[in-house]
Motif scaffolding. Structure first.
Motif, PDB file in Angstrom:
ATOM      1  N   GLY A   1       7.173  13.258   0.378  1.00  0.00           N
ATOM      2  CA  GLY A   1       7.466  11.838   0.242  1.00  0.00           C
ATOM      3  C   GLY A   1       6.199  11.006   0.329  1.00  0.00           C
ATOM      4  N   ARG A   2       6.375   9.718   0.459  1.00  0.00           N
ATOM      5  CA  ARG A   2       5.223   8.819   0.554  1.00  0.00           C
ATOM      6  C   ARG A   2       5.576   7.619   1.409  1.00  0.00           C
ATOM      7  NH1 ARG A   2       7.825   8.085  -4.189  1.00  0.00           N
ATOM      8  NH2 ARG A   2       8.186   5.979  -4.965  1.00  0.00           N
ATOM      9  N   TRP A   3       4.570   7.114   2.087  1.00  0.00           N
ATOM     10  CA  TRP A   3       4.713   5.896   2.876  1.00  0.00           C
ATOM     11  C   TRP A   3       4.266   4.699   2.051  1.00  0.00           C
ATOM     12  CZ3 TRP A   3       7.086   5.504   7.418  1.00  0.00           C
ATOM     13  CH2 TRP A   3       7.165   6.615   8.261  1.00  0.00           C
ATOM     14  N   VAL A   4       5.014   3.626   2.119  1.00  0.00           N
ATOM     15  CA  VAL A   4       4.563   2.355   1.568  1.00  0.00           C
ATOM     16  C   VAL A   4       4.663   1.318   2.666  1.00  0.00           C
ATOM     17  CG1 VAL A   4       5.250   2.913  -0.788  1.00  0.00           C
ATOM     18  CG2 VAL A   4       6.861   1.704   0.689  1.00  0.00           C
ATOM     19  N   GLU A   5       3.792   0.339   2.613  1.00  0.00           N
ATOM     20  CA  GLU A   5       3.824  -0.776   3.549  1.00  0.00           C
ATOM     21  C   GLU A   5       4.075  -2.046   2.753  1.00  0.00           C
ATOM     22  OE1 GLU A   5       0.444  -0.883   6.115  1.00  0.00           O
ATOM     23  OE2 GLU A   5       0.838   1.105   6.952  1.00  0.00           O
TER      24      GLU A   5
ATOM     25  N   THR B   1       0.840  -1.188   0.000  1.00  0.00           N
ATOM     26  CA  THR B   1       0.000   0.000   0.000  1.00  0.00           C
ATOM     27  C   THR B   1       0.879   1.243   0.000  1.00  0.00           C
ATOM     28  OG1 THR B   1      -0.121   0.067   2.421  1.00  0.00           O
ATOM     29  CG2 THR B   1      -1.804  -1.217   1.272  1.00  0.00           C
ATOM     30  N   SER B   2       0.316   2.354  -0.487  1.00  0.00           N
ATOM     31  CA  SER B   2       1.078   3.604  -0.587  1.00  0.00           C
ATOM     32  C   SER B   2       0.167   4.767  -0.255  1.00  0.00           C
ATOM     33  CB  SER B   2       1.649   3.757  -1.995  1.00  0.00           C
ATOM     34  OG  SER B   2       2.319   4.984  -2.142  1.00  0.00           O
ATOM     35  N   ARG B   3       0.710   5.785   0.443  1.00  0.00           N
ATOM     36  CA  ARG B   3      -0.045   7.000   0.737  1.00  0.00           C
ATOM     37  C   ARG B   3       0.934   8.154   0.926  1.00  0.00           C
ATOM     38  NH1 ARG B   3       0.320   7.952   6.211  1.00  0.00           N
ATOM     39  NH2 ARG B   3       0.927   6.173   7.510  1.00  0.00           N
ATOM     40  N   PRO B   4       0.479   9.373   0.655  1.00  0.00           N
ATOM     41  CA  PRO B   4       1.361  10.541   0.826  1.00  0.00           C
ATOM     42  C   PRO B   4       1.788  10.706   2.280  1.00  0.00           C
ATOM     43  CG  PRO B   4      -0.588  11.095  -0.473  1.00  0.00           C
ATOM     44  CD  PRO B   4      -0.839   9.742   0.105  1.00  0.00           C
ATOM     45  N   ALA B   5       2.982  11.246   2.484  1.00  0.00           N
ATOM     46  CA  ALA B   5       3.502  11.480   3.830  1.00  0.00           C
ATOM     47  C   ALA B   5       3.469  12.970   4.132  1.00  0.00           C
ATOM     48  CB  ALA B   5       4.928  10.960   3.951  1.00  0.00           C
TER      49      ALA B   5
ATOM     50  N   ALA C   1       0.113  -5.279  10.983  1.00  0.00           N
ATOM     51  CA  ALA C   1       1.020  -5.188  12.128  1.00  0.00           C
ATOM     52  C   ALA C   1       2.416  -5.692  11.779  1.00  0.00           C
ATOM     53  CB  ALA C   1       0.451  -5.985  13.301  1.00  0.00           C
ATOM     54  N   ARG C   2       2.511  -6.669  10.895  1.00  0.00           N
ATOM     55  CA  ARG C   2       3.796  -7.246  10.521  1.00  0.00           C
ATOM     56  C   ARG C   2       4.473  -6.486   9.380  1.00  0.00           C
ATOM     57  NH1 ARG C   2       5.654 -12.011  11.415  1.00  0.00           N
ATOM     58  NH2 ARG C   2       6.167 -12.362   9.214  1.00  0.00           N
ATOM     59  N   ALA C   3       3.736  -5.658   8.673  1.00  0.00           N
ATOM     60  CA  ALA C   3       4.273  -4.985   7.499  1.00  0.00           C
ATOM     61  C   ALA C   3       5.426  -4.040   7.861  1.00  0.00           C
ATOM     62  CB  ALA C   3       3.170  -4.197   6.787  1.00  0.00           C
ATOM     63  N   VAL C   4       6.338  -3.885   6.933  1.00  0.00           N
ATOM     64  CA  VAL C   4       7.445  -2.940   7.078  1.00  0.00           C
ATOM     65  C   VAL C   4       7.016  -1.616   6.459  1.00  0.00           C
ATOM     66  CG1 VAL C   4       9.816  -2.408   6.419  1.00  0.00           C
ATOM     67  CG2 VAL C   4       9.191  -4.749   7.046  1.00  0.00           C
ATOM     68  N   ARG C   5       7.012  -0.555   7.269  1.00  0.00           N
ATOM     69  CA  ARG C   5       6.676   0.778   6.773  1.00  0.00           C
ATOM     70  C   ARG C   5       7.946   1.453   6.255  1.00  0.00           C
ATOM     71  NH1 ARG C   5       5.032   4.302  10.582  1.00  0.00           N
ATOM     72  NH2 ARG C   5       3.549   5.417   9.262  1.00  0.00           N
ATOM     73  N   ILE C   6       7.845   2.012   5.059  1.00  0.00           N
ATOM     74  CA  ILE C   6       8.996   2.651   4.420  1.00  0.00           C
ATOM     75  C   ILE C   6       8.585   4.050   3.971  1.00  0.00           C
ATOM     76  CG2 ILE C   6      10.701   2.495   2.578  1.00  0.00           C
ATOM     77  CD1 ILE C   6      10.166  -0.518   2.467  1.00  0.00           C
TER      78      ILE C   6
ATOM     79  N   GLU D   1      13.418   5.336   4.379  1.00  0.00           N
ATOM     80  CA  GLU D   1      13.489   5.010   5.798  1.00  0.00           C
ATOM     81  C   GLU D   1      12.772   3.682   6.029  1.00  0.00           C
ATOM     82  OE1 GLU D   1      11.806   8.132   8.085  1.00  0.00           O
ATOM     83  OE2 GLU D   1      13.195   9.674   7.357  1.00  0.00           O
ATOM     84  N   LEU D   2      13.515   2.651   6.395  1.00  0.00           N
ATOM     85  CA  LEU D   2      12.933   1.354   6.688  1.00  0.00           C
ATOM     86  C   LEU D   2      12.663   1.269   8.193  1.00  0.00           C
ATOM     87  CD1 LEU D   2      14.233   0.919   3.872  1.00  0.00           C
ATOM     88  CD2 LEU D   2      14.778  -1.420   4.575  1.00  0.00           C
ATOM     89  N   HIS D   3      11.396   1.272   8.565  1.00  0.00           N
ATOM     90  CA  HIS D   3      11.023   1.262   9.975  1.00  0.00           C
ATOM     91  C   HIS D   3      10.873  -0.181  10.463  1.00  0.00           C
ATOM     92  CE1 HIS D   3       9.932   5.630  10.677  1.00  0.00           C
ATOM     93  NE2 HIS D   3      10.302   5.585   9.404  1.00  0.00           N
TER      94      HIS D   3
END
Length: 219
Positions: free
Chosen positions: A10-14, A2-6, A204-209, A54-56
């Protein structure tokens, strides 16, 4: 994915943990081989063209010093507690890896808002508040019964829904061991139902970037 504006650009992807290595390879193909720096949230990748990612670190995973370690830690099985709450509904669960092994959903009627005015509006508001408090009290009891006994086995507690509702549930002193495990991540979920709880495991397990593209030439 998934993707959304930050906020702030930038943008967040999961990204599913199993796809993180492939995602990093794609980032390198588009922007050049990145360097990795350890940050408080996880890893910062900086590409030669100025793009950053940024890999969270996902909830419950240990910190890592490089990309291979990050990928291994993110994908490793771990037990997560789940607490999804809104005023009229709560869902609790325990995920072992990607499998939901404990689950319970409870709903309780909470009156909707009324357009009435004066004393009538105040009476309805008090009744609604009392119903909401009772519903969240039931939610705390559910967490005590199903999640608290699992606390010692959990790597983290991931919450979702309405932050105030979650805060109210975890304010119960009996749930202090769970509150201590609470992850910063708050899942954006609709009114808790079993299908929502199942979907929350992957979230919950996804990596947010957080991705920021290179500045245009001359900027």
């Amino acid at each position: 994915m998934t993707s959304r504006p930050a906020a702030g650009g930038g943008r967040w992807v999961e990204v599913d943990p199993a796809r993180v290595a492939r995602w990093v390879e794609g980032f390198a193909d588009r922007h050049g081989p990145p360097t990795a720096i350890v940050e408080g949230y996880g890893l910062l990748l900086t590409a030669p063209d100025g793009a950053t990612a940024e890999l969270h670190t996902p909830p419950g995973a240990p910190a890592s010093a490089d990309v291979p370690g990050f990928v291994a830690a993110a994908g490793a099985p771990r037990r997560l507690g789940l607490l999804l709450a809104r005023k009229g509904a709560v869902a609790v669960g325990v995920a072992d890896g990607s499998d939901l092994v404990v689950s319970k959903v409870d709903t309780r009627y909470v009156q909707g808002r009324t357009a009435a005015g004066g004393w009538s509006q105040q009476r309805f508001a008090r009744r609604r508040d009392n119903q909401a408090k009772a519903a969240l009290g039931d939610a705390a009891e559910l967490a005590v019964r199903l999640l608290l006994p699992e606390a010692a086995t959990l790597a983290a507690l991931v919450c979702g829904g309405d932050r105030r509702a979650v805060d109210t549930v975890l304010a119960d002193r009996r749930l202090a061991p769970l509150a201590a495990l609470r992850a910063e991540r708050l899942l954006d979920v609709p009114e808790p139902r079993h299908t929502v709880l199942v979907g929350a495991v992957a979230a919950a397990r996804a990596v947010r970037i957080l991705i920021r593209d290179p500045a245009p030439d001359g900027a």
